[in-house]
Design an enzyme around this catalytic site. Sequence first.
Site, mmCIF file in Angstrom:
data_model
loop_
_atom_site.group_PDB
_atom_site.id
_atom_site.type_symbol
_atom_site.label_atom_id
_atom_site.label_comp_id
_atom_site.label_asym_id
_atom_site.label_seq_id
_atom_site.Cartn_x
_atom_site.Cartn_y
_atom_site.Cartn_z
ATOM 1 N N ASP A 1 0.886 -1.215 0.060
ATOM 2 C CA ASP A 1 -0.039 0.187 0.006
ATOM 3 C C ASP A 1 0.901 1.334 0.071
ATOM 4 O OD1 ASP A 1 -2.260 1.678 0.032
ATOM 5 O OD2 ASP A 1 -2.263 1.721 2.352
ATOM 6 N N ASP B 1 -1.392 -1.060 6.104
ATOM 7 C CA ASP B 1 -1.979 -0.641 7.210
ATOM 8 C C ASP B 1 -3.184 -1.163 7.818
ATOM 9 O OD1 ASP B 1 -3.781 0.516 5.896
ATOM 10 O OD2 ASP B 1 -3.392 2.735 6.136
ATOM 11 N N ASP C 1 -6.956 -2.551 3.138
ATOM 12 C CA ASP C 1 -6.342 -3.776 2.590
ATOM 13 C C ASP C 1 -6.791 -5.228 3.099
ATOM 14 O OD1 ASP C 1 -4.529 -1.575 1.518
ATOM 15 O OD2 ASP C 1 -3.539 -1.509 3.471
#
EC number: 7.6.2.-
Length: 1169
Positions: A508, A867, A871
């Site tokens: 990410d 994080d 996700d």
Amino acid sequence: MSADSSLLMGSTPPSYGTLTTGTSIDPLSSSASSVRLSGYCGSPWRAIGYHAAVWMLAGIPWLLFRWKPLWGVRLRLKPCSLAHAETLVIEIKDKEGSSRQLFTVQVQTEAVVQGSLELPPQAQAEDGRSQAAVGVTPEGTWQDTSELHRQEEAKQVLRYYVLQGQRYVWMETQQAFCQVSLLDHGRTCDDVHCSSSGLSLQDQATRKTIYGPNVISIPVKSYLQLLADEALNPYYGFQAFSIALWLADHYYWYALCIFLISAISICLALYKTRKQSLTLRDMVKLSVRVQVCRPGGEEEWVDSSELVPGDCLVLPQEGGVMPCDAALVAGECVVNESSLTGESTPVLKTALPEGPKPYCPETHRRHTLFCGTLILQARAYVGPRVLAVVTRTGFCTAKGGLVSSILHPRPISFKFYKHSMKFVAALSVLALLGTVYSIIILYRNRVPVREIVIRALDLVTVVVPPALPAAMTVCTLYAQSRLRTQGIFCIHPLRINLGGKLRLVCFDKTGTLTEDGLDVMGVVPLKGQVLLPLVPEPCHLPLGPLLRALATCHALSQLHDTPVGDPMDLKMVESTGWVLEEGPAAGSAPGSQVLVVMRPPPGGPRQQEEPPVPVSVLCRFPFSSALQRMDVVVTWPGATQPEAYVKGSPELVASLCSPETVPSDFSQVLQSYTAAGYRVVALAGKPLPIAPSLAAAQQLTRDTVERELSLLGLLVMRNLLKPQTAPVIQTLRKTGIRTVMVTGDNLQTAVTVARACGMVGAQEHLAVIHATHPEQGQPAALEFLPTESSAVMNGAKATGYPTVPEPQSCHLALSGSTFAVLRKHFPKLLPKVLVQATVFARMAPEQKTELVCELQRLQYCVGMCGDGANDCGALKAADVGISLSQAEASVVSPFTSSMASIECVPTVIREGRCSLDTSFSVFKYMALYSLTQFISVLILYTINTNLGDLQFLAIDLVITTTVAVLMSRTGPALTLVRARPPGALLSVPVLGSLLLQVALVAGIQLGGYFLVIAQPWFVPLNRTVPAPDNLPNYENTVVFSLSGFQYLILAAAVSKGAPFRQPLYTNVPFLVALALLGSVLVGLILVPGLLQGPLGLRNIVDSSFKLLLLGLVAFNFVGAFMLESVLDQCLPACLRWLRPKRASKKQFKRLQQELAEHPWPTLPVGSVR
């Protein structure tokens, strides 16, 4: 009659036979693609035969069927249709068919309380049918569920089974079992709101029968049950057989020690298992009193275990822990979800908007309160209460999914584990051959039949190492412990080895590659049709729509007089100088309600056309990753009508604006900032022709607010790279591990960050893929656009890092919309794109999960680092998911790192490679130890003797156990290399090493035997006396002495350090053990002393022969290390020279080879249709 086996595909939710193991947090994480159910029912004659066989064979069939339940089911029961089944056999296969699980469950029945499942009158359909079960879904889907309830009520019985905490009920019309969480599939947001009046007591009782109690029950077995389970384990069954055999062979001391060790091991296992179960039960146990609504406006306090889907909760203002998953239908809540997602920032939850859209907990997560999360604050605005409708209970909730993932982790398909089972089977075949040989030899030596049977069976206990599973487990336990000391927590230790096989890692961007916080660089106001220069300090903007939008278009809330919410929103509001307050603004009409009030700074600029006044927020549509925007409706004292403000991605907000309000140079200005790596957010607004009241604003829909907006300006924010990002990316690329960025941010910003951190080198080409959907008779098209190679990050040239060009024609970058077009319209081109794509931007959370799955289909071993907020699905779907969070465990991934940077990724990979390499070494050692002892026993059997009782004890416990445990302590190498540890146990290097080492071991032992019998002082043993009565003798003494050294030599030889582990000398306890044990063995040869008698060794007085034995040991030592060194350095080159290079079995390697020979796309390029 054949079994009725129903193949149920996991990709078709409407099919009620589907077994979907996903939770509301992660519905896409299930590894099961197909589930097959086979039904069985009772048969009197089969039952009689079964019990007769068990009694006649002294319970052995019962023990066998305990280990293989399917065999017992097929013997006791007869196949039947699922409609009449009493027992089900469930077979679950993963997507690739590489792993298979079998479960046997009992079909249970329960009486259904007579009662109505209909909603209040306003929620009923015109024909009076109930919509409570699933809501209204297309066609007649809901009719099947409604029919379920009618059928079950008519029969007053419910058939269901429970698997891994999930309940599945029988659907009469579909002739299949349905997971209860799917009964509400298709329920719309309007249906959820219609449930806000609550359920009657009859409805609640009926639903509880169907859905079960709202509890996440952790089974805690008694010590007696645990003892039975542990003692009847095949491992301990083999141990019990071995102990009985050793007792019959008069090996009392050895049998006693093994029994004591096994007993202690069982007791420790029982204590640890029960303690873990109790700890987990205490962690998940949640029983609180909650207030629910009943029809007619009544309220009732009930225990949380009584909650069922459809109940309406009244949430207290002071908050508390959520006992279930529920959709918020009135009011707002500030929630801490760190226990599930790892996101430490409090999240604002708003009321679910009404409408015909299907309700989905993942899509509407901003309106869903998940079980196990902590409500910090609840506030009511429309009406006196904060209401939430229960949507899921028990194991179907988010918390239930977390617990289920801990109790029942996803099976791992790993070649090493499969090969280890095959190797043990091969050892079993070898044991059989040895048994045949021993029978022949012992018969020739005229050994009694009883002794022949015992000795032959004893060989089986020698060849098949019973301690192998424990030794293999120690490897991952050491790695797990080392990771924990570095702040990386792992809830699935078996996945540590997978870390050593990673080929590709997805990252990410925001909060992972870049800093979590954002700094406001300034605002670009729009005046007329012109975007003005950047205003560095937004607080100096004149009072107007843009300043009000900056101050109010956020989802911040006040908790204990402190603003909480998204870090970007906090920075944006801070830049304006406005202050967040809660409650009506001064000058508002008496009794008026608002969500929050933004008060201008007291000492603001005086050059204003109108004095600054507080602005009140009447309505909020929170930010959605899928929609990429958020909206607010505001008013202020003296305003005749409220205004709506929208904040989101520039491209999307511009598409919502009236074309005449978007300047012609909008794209150029936007690109100038995104190309420099800045994060840009667009703001738009418009007046609303409604009354400036909370009640009027709450009636608005999102579509109404977002129609015909006027662009107000751009907010430019700086998101710096973390200092650890670039070095880590370069380390991974140098070692041949692909790095991919998957972000929801702007494509140009993502490309700039990719170049700045080194994912795309300064000298490497990058092309952007742009896709268009088919429209107006034109087919879907792809366009490849080359980009410039300059890497400028936030206005400054990025730090240069040397990069190693990857074996691909060029890097590709694409957006989420392009990815969707590729999957739908260009499926054949998608693999080519995926093996070259480095940047995926504007990706929705579900698209991140789809990307990980697509990469896995190309046979990549995929890692994902994020994080844990947007996700969740990708982290759980990846082979190795690493969540950056302060929590020790979260629902989203097997690994959780408290480090706030991606430095944890190389650490996990190094530990994974070390653990995998150590696993190979331990497996080789345990196999070599068994074969070495096998050779010793066969040599001694040939002359009608054997190893002594305490000799076996010294070898198995003192020598082998010590070195097997300590050799796994060697830590990982400090740096990563391009080489990867082997994944296949049945490979030429491994098998070659085993065969050559065994040949060397046999040669040394035979050499020692022939040397001793050639000595003039040699006295042969009395072959007419069986072992162990013919001990001590010279033959046994020499074989035992030499083999003792061989166990130490082999342990050292297979414990090589580089390239995946630290050098051997760093493992001090292992070296000390080798030195001490080696010294004792040298002493036994040179000066036997006190140990000679107990071990049954004969004293050798010839000093020259003693030195000759030590010479054989030295030769064995040099030979073993030379073999390992030659095999490591020369064998791979020889194999490449001897056999032609074959195409790789992995699809992504074949594609890379194809692209290396025929580059695609060729730049510059045009469109592909």
